[in-house]
Write an enzyme that holds these catalytic residues in place. Structure first.
Site, PDB file in Angstrom:
ATOM      1  N   HIS A 155      63.179  -0.269  35.645  1.00  0.00           N
ATOM      2  CA  HIS A 155      62.770  -0.053  34.243  1.00  0.00           C
ATOM      3  C   HIS A 155      63.094   1.389  33.817  1.00  0.00           C
ATOM      4  CE1 HIS A 155      60.104   0.102  30.752  1.00  0.00           C
ATOM      5  NE2 HIS A 155      59.705  -1.125  30.935  1.00  0.00           N
ATOM      6  N   GLU A 256      67.186  -1.181  31.064  1.00  0.00           N
ATOM      7  CA  GLU A 256      66.626  -1.675  32.329  1.00  0.00           C
ATOM      8  C   GLU A 256      67.569  -2.680  32.995  1.00  0.00           C
ATOM      9  OE1 GLU A 256      62.685  -3.093  31.246  1.00  0.00           O
ATOM     10  OE2 GLU A 256      62.693  -1.621  29.622  1.00  0.00           O
TER      11      GLU A 256
HETATM   12  O1  TA6 Z   1      60.609  -3.322  29.190  1.00  0.00           O
HETATM   13  C1  TA6 Z   1      60.002  -3.503  27.953  1.00  0.00           C
HETATM   14  C2  TA6 Z   1      58.520  -3.780  28.160  1.00  0.00           C
HETATM   15  O2  TA6 Z   1      58.314  -5.033  28.744  1.00  0.00           O
HETATM   16  C3  TA6 Z   1      57.846  -3.637  26.807  1.00  0.00           C
HETATM   17  O3  TA6 Z   1      57.383  -4.883  26.346  1.00  0.00           O
HETATM   18  C4  TA6 Z   1      56.733  -2.634  27.078  1.00  0.00           C
HETATM   19  O4  TA6 Z   1      55.557  -3.309  27.433  1.00  0.00           O
HETATM   20  C5  TA6 Z   1      57.328  -1.830  28.226  1.00  0.00           C
HETATM   21  O5  TA6 Z   1      57.951  -2.803  29.037  1.00  0.00           O
HETATM   22  C6  TA6 Z   1      56.374  -0.937  28.960  1.00  0.00           C
HETATM   23  O6  TA6 Z   1      55.469  -1.701  29.697  1.00  0.00           O
HETATM   24  P1  TA6 Z   1      54.274  -0.892  30.457  1.00  0.00           P
HETATM   25  O7  TA6 Z   1      53.495  -1.942  31.178  1.00  0.00           O
HETATM   26  O8  TA6 Z   1      54.934   0.086  31.393  1.00  0.00           O
HETATM   27  O9  TA6 Z   1      53.524  -0.195  29.366  1.00  0.00           O
END
Ligand code: TA6
Length: 284
Positions: A155, A256
């Site tokens: 991520h 990601e």
């Molecule tokens: O990768 C995008 C995502 O799934 C968004 O929906 C947002 O929730 C982000 O990840 C961050 O997630 P987190 O649980 O790290 O706040």
């Protein structure tokens, strides 16, 4: 008396590396890269100034490892969000030092991290190679006697001069799920950030972030990854996230490297799968 940063470094297993290619930081907690700066460049990996280092909480920024599910999982009902790997202590296995590169590996398996929602025998290896490029990879092996399916994502939070002055190439023609609207669509041109962007693309292609503010392009070359997620929280979501400065949304975009939703991976007993992302920077 150890200062706070020293206590954090010890508690979360901080390793900072420097070589002729650049410098970076990775924590045993989550096997999470939190910094990478190639020699002669600005930082490429972004970390929130509000990031908290609390057991059970994900570090906001860097390259969180989402495993064995993404978000709330295939049906949206699993917690913790993005799985347990990024909030688990990984075992640091090797640190390989060369003049121009440092390679760090971490290990996680079901004896050290598991959940009732994922009752499977697995072995995960995270690798981070810090040089004038950054390579992160996740290898998952099925060490049990039953097949299992998992989702995963590297991520990656990329630091940019201004998210409203960039475009992202490499996804034209790719189908995506817009997680903001729930709609499916096809990407018609470069991706731009003009509001909250939260899209899961079905794409294995390389991605290029053209950062006009800082006059550079960041390339993300993937292997073993059939999904690419692009995310920027924009104003309102950044305000709702306690570990995100209200104005920080402008300084990052997530690209990601993933296998999620329809691209989840199934491993038969004894099988393994690896995905990786190579980040590189060049001046415009
Ligand atoms: O990768 C995008 C995502 O799934 C968004 O929906 C947002 O929730 C982000 O990840 C961050 O997630 P987190 O649980 O790290 O706040």
């Amino acid at each position: 008396m150890e200062d706070r940063s020293g206590a954090r470094a010890r508690a979360f297993g901080e390793l900072s590396v420097t070589n002729t290619g650049g410098r970076g930081t990775v924590y045993d907690y989550g096997a999470q890269v939190t910094a990478w700066t190639p020699e002669g460049e600005r930082p490429v990996v972004w970390l929130s100034e509000q990031a908290v280092f609390t057991p059970g909480t994900a570090i906001r920024g860097g390259v969180p490892i989402c495993f064995p599910w993404f978000g709330g999982g295939p049906n949206g009902d699993l917690t913790p969000a993005h799985g347990f790997a990024r909030i688990s202590p990984w075992r640091r296995m090797t640190v390989g030092e060369a003049a121009d590169a440092t390679t760090v590996t971490h290990h996680l398996d079901m004896t050290s991290a598991h959940a009732p929602q994922f009752p499977h025998a697995y072995r995960a290896r995270a690798t981070a190679r810090f040089s004038n490029t950054l390579t992160t990879s996740l290898r998952v092996e099925n060490t049990g006697d039953q097949a299992f399916t998992f989702e995963a994502a590297l991520h990656t939070y990329l630091a940019v001069g201004d998210a409203t002055h960039l475009s992202i190439d490499g996804l034209v023609g790719s189908e995506y799920l817009d997680q903001v609207t729930g709609e499916h669509a096809v990407q018609l041109g470069p991706v731009v950030i003009d509001g909250e962007v939260d899209r899961v693309y079905r794409s294995s292609s390389p991605v290029v972030v053209i950062d006009r503010s800082w006059g550079r392009r960041i390339t993300v070359v993937k292997s073993g990854s059939a999904s690419t997620v692009v995310w920027n929280p924009w104003v309102d979501k950044a305000k709702r996230l306690s570990d995100f400065g209200d104005d920080e949304w402008r300084g990052l975009v997530c690209v990601e490297t993933a296998n999620v939703k329809e691209d989840a991976v199934t491993l038969e007993p004894g099988q393994a799968h690896e995905m990786s992302a190579v980040l590189a920077v060049e001046r415009l």
